[in-house]
Design a protein around this motif. Sequence first.
Motif, PDB file in Angstrom:
ATOM      1  N   ASN A   1      21.566  86.660  58.040  1.00 49.42           N
ATOM      2  CA  ASN A   1      20.548  87.088  57.070  1.00 49.42           C
ATOM      3  C   ASN A   1      21.010  88.363  56.363  1.00 49.42           C
ATOM      4  OD1 ASN A   1      18.012  88.733  56.287  1.00 49.42           O
ATOM      5  ND2 ASN A   1      17.200  86.689  56.629  1.00 49.42           N
ATOM      6  N   PRO A   2      21.013  88.387  55.021  1.00 50.00           N
ATOM      7  CA  PRO A   2      21.536  89.557  54.300  1.00 50.00           C
ATOM      8  C   PRO A   2      20.551  90.718  54.186  1.00 50.00           C
ATOM      9  CG  PRO A   2      20.854  87.873  52.736  1.00 50.00           C
ATOM     10  CD  PRO A   2      20.689  87.272  54.112  1.00 50.00           C
ATOM     11  N   TYR A   3      19.318  90.550  54.694  1.00 49.07           N
ATOM     12  CA  TYR A   3      18.299  91.589  54.496  1.00 49.07           C
ATOM     13  C   TYR A   3      17.901  92.304  55.783  1.00 49.07           C
ATOM     14  CZ  TYR A   3      17.986  88.992  50.150  1.00 49.07           C
ATOM     15  OH  TYR A   3      18.297  88.360  48.977  1.00 49.07           O
ATOM     16  N   TRP A   4      18.030  91.641  56.921  1.00 49.31           N
ATOM     17  CA  TRP A   4      17.660  92.290  58.181  1.00 49.31           C
ATOM     18  C   TRP A   4      18.586  93.467  58.458  1.00 49.31           C
ATOM     19  CZ3 TRP A   4      20.226  92.900  62.960  1.00 49.31           C
ATOM     20  CH2 TRP A   4      19.419  93.392  63.993  1.00 49.31           C
ATOM     21  N   VAL A   5      18.005  94.554  58.996  1.00 51.52           N
ATOM     22  CA  VAL A   5      18.764  95.781  59.265  1.00 51.52           C
ATOM     23  C   VAL A   5      18.613  96.143  60.743  1.00 51.52           C
ATOM     24  CG1 VAL A   5      19.007  98.232  58.718  1.00 51.52           C
ATOM     25  CG2 VAL A   5      18.397  96.595  56.914  1.00 51.52           C
TER      26      VAL A   5
ATOM     27  N   ALA B   1      24.405 100.655  54.937  1.00 46.99           N
ATOM     28  CA  ALA B   1      25.384 101.229  55.861  1.00 46.99           C
ATOM     29  C   ALA B   1      25.064 100.847  57.304  1.00 46.99           C
ATOM     30  CB  ALA B   1      25.424 102.751  55.710  1.00 46.99           C
ATOM     31  N   LEU B   2      23.779 100.828  57.672  1.00 45.44           N
ATOM     32  CA  LEU B   2      23.401 100.415  59.021  1.00 45.44           C
ATOM     33  C   LEU B   2      23.802  98.965  59.277  1.00 45.44           C
ATOM     34  CD1 LEU B   2      19.878 102.053  59.439  1.00 45.44           C
ATOM     35  CD2 LEU B   2      21.904 102.510  60.825  1.00 45.44           C
ATOM     36  N   GLN B   3      23.715  98.128  58.254  1.00 47.06           N
ATOM     37  CA  GLN B   3      24.168  96.742  58.408  1.00 47.06           C
ATOM     38  C   GLN B   3      25.667  96.693  58.692  1.00 47.06           C
ATOM     39  OE1 GLN B   3      22.775  95.077  54.669  1.00 47.06           O
ATOM     40  NE2 GLN B   3      21.105  94.008  55.685  1.00 47.06           N
ATOM     41  N   LYS B   4      26.430  97.507  57.977  1.00 42.81           N
ATOM     42  CA  LYS B   4      27.885  97.509  58.169  1.00 42.81           C
ATOM     43  C   LYS B   4      28.277  97.984  59.557  1.00 42.81           C
ATOM     44  CE  LYS B   4      28.991  98.349  53.272  1.00 42.81           C
ATOM     45  NZ  LYS B   4      29.566  99.331  52.302  1.00 42.81           N
ATOM     46  N   THR B   5      27.529  98.953  60.090  1.00 49.53           N
ATOM     47  CA  THR B   5      27.884  99.520  61.394  1.00 49.53           C
ATOM     48  C   THR B   5      27.232  98.774  62.548  1.00 49.53           C
ATOM     49  OG1 THR B   5      26.019 101.067  61.393  1.00 49.53           O
ATOM     50  CG2 THR B   5      28.060 101.809  60.332  1.00 49.53           C
TER      51      THR B   5
ATOM     52  N   GLY C   1      24.328  99.139  63.516  1.00 49.71           N
ATOM     53  CA  GLY C   1      23.490 100.090  64.225  1.00 49.71           C
ATOM     54  C   GLY C   1      24.220 101.010  65.184  1.00 49.71           C
ATOM     55  N   ARG C   2      25.537 100.983  65.166  1.00 46.91           N
ATOM     56  CA  ARG C   2      26.318 101.782  66.112  1.00 46.91           C
ATOM     57  C   ARG C   2      26.936 103.007  65.423  1.00 46.91           C
ATOM     58  NH1 ARG C   2      26.935  99.125  70.872  1.00 46.91           N
ATOM     59  NH2 ARG C   2      26.488  96.876  70.865  1.00 46.91           N
ATOM     60  N   LEU C   3      26.864 104.138  66.104  1.00 44.20           N
ATOM     61  CA  LEU C   3      27.427 105.371  65.550  1.00 44.20           C
ATOM     62  C   LEU C   3      28.896 105.542  65.883  1.00 44.20           C
ATOM     63  CD1 LEU C   3      24.509 107.881  66.289  1.00 44.20           C
ATOM     64  CD2 LEU C   3      25.167 106.920  64.081  1.00 44.20           C
ATOM     65  N   TRP C   4      29.349 104.961  66.997  1.00 44.75           N
ATOM     66  CA  TRP C   4      30.716 105.176  67.444  1.00 44.75           C
ATOM     67  C   TRP C   4      31.506 103.872  67.415  1.00 44.75           C
ATOM     68  CZ3 TRP C   4      31.498 110.155  67.465  1.00 44.75           C
ATOM     69  CH2 TRP C   4      30.428 110.989  67.749  1.00 44.75           C
ATOM     70  N   PRO C   5      32.828 103.951  67.113  1.00 41.93           N
ATOM     71  CA  PRO C   5      33.556 105.214  66.905  1.00 41.93           C
ATOM     72  C   PRO C   5      33.464 105.777  65.483  1.00 41.93           C
ATOM     73  CG  PRO C   5      35.079 103.374  66.848  1.00 41.93           C
ATOM     74  CD  PRO C   5      33.735 102.791  67.186  1.00 41.93           C
ATOM     75  N   PHE C   6      33.251 104.919  64.468  1.00 40.99           N
ATOM     76  CA  PHE C   6      33.304 105.415  63.098  1.00 40.99           C
ATOM     77  C   PHE C   6      32.026 105.142  62.305  1.00 40.99           C
ATOM     78  CE2 PHE C   6      37.772 104.265  64.208  1.00 40.99           C
ATOM     79  CZ  PHE C   6      38.269 105.566  64.278  1.00 40.99           C
ATOM     80  N   GLY C   7      30.987 104.658  62.980  1.00 42.42           N
ATOM     81  CA  GLY C   7      29.753 104.361  62.270  1.00 42.42           C
ATOM     82  C   GLY C   7      29.150 105.572  61.592  1.00 42.42           C
ATOM     83  N   TRP C   8      29.256 106.737  62.238  1.00 37.60           N
ATOM     84  CA  TRP C   8      28.662 107.949  61.676  1.00 37.60           C
ATOM     85  C   TRP C   8      29.308 108.318  60.346  1.00 37.60           C
ATOM     86  CZ3 TRP C   8      31.790 112.281  61.040  1.00 37.60           C
ATOM     87  CH2 TRP C   8      33.029 112.244  61.708  1.00 37.60           C
TER      88      TRP C   8
END
Length: 372
Positions: free
Chosen positions: A28-32, A276-280, A282-289
């Motif tokens: 789904n392209p809209y869920w975050v 951006a949250l979709q790309k990561t 929901g993870r901050l590590w290692p490079f999500g932040w």
Amino acid sequence: MNIQPIDTHNRRDVNRFIDFPHQLYRDNPYWVPELHPAARLVFDQKRHPFYRHSTAQFFLAQNQNEVVGRIAVLHNRNYSDHYKQEVGFFYNFDLINDQEVAKALLDAAVNWARQQGITSILGPRGFLRSQGFGLLVEGFDQIPAVGIPYNFPYYQNLLENYGFAKEADILSGYMIRSDQLPEKVFAAADRVAERSNFKVLQFKRKRDLKPWIPMVDLVYREAFLENPNYFPTTPDEFTLMAQNIYQIADPRLIKIITQDEKIAGFILGYPNINRALQKTHGRLWPFGWVVLLRAMRDTRHVDLNGLGLLPEYQGRGANIMLYAEVERSLRAVEAEYAEMIQIDERNFNSFSDMQTVGVRVHKRHRLYRLVL
């Protein structure tokens, strides 16, 4: 099919609960996704401030060891005390399109609620007052605002077939860059400010916001006390809410209105970082932040999630000043798109103001109630 209560101390159980919507919405392209630290915090009864006054239970639905649904049911005693009735919330309601799964999950939630002495269940509503609420029933082809829930269209039928009925609709609308207020509105806002000695505090750095945060909480309480969705938060809950907003805040999108050195109102906006949250995931590590920081800097999509005036200033021209300052903020960050988030249809003044400034309603969330 098996309904399993989650052991919040069991990491595997918690992970399965958190991971299920990632599988359900993977195409789904809209869920975050929610940030993983925030998703995990609600299971920590020692750290999350909700558990200092209330309780909750989480359930997974499994079919041959495959997760097919989940739900959380909450007894927020502060909400119940405020409204003088024992009300439960349901939240994290995600599942495949299967009425049998829905019935099993909701049966488990209802049985738990009855054991707590709850007489009705309302939702979807979360663990903090600031969390988005309601079931999406219109606007499925739009990226959500930060922290606002998204769900598949079939959820509505599954809930209503079980017996849940509409409590209220919560509306969100958008403005685009070309939707500018007439110059006469800015002139009128400036006259109101001069006549009534209103001043607008603006911020350039995040750290300049910190001294004002506790006072904003007091203004929020008074400004929204009669709002049908309001209930008081504890100091610890407000601290957590403020931390969540502070992490993504752009100080140019936050303003405080004062009169004679006293706070009269506030504007709270922040960049929409959901792509951006979709790309990561929901993870901050290692490079999500890094991805999130870049999105905070580059996005031209803004969420407006707090406009408030103390009751004594409402209806005295201050509203027009508030909306003029909103547009000035959007111009300052060169926003192309702004979303005004979750106005209760029963809040007639705010809904009227939305229409006055040309906000187009494009999303509708619905609060549901089931009387037990």
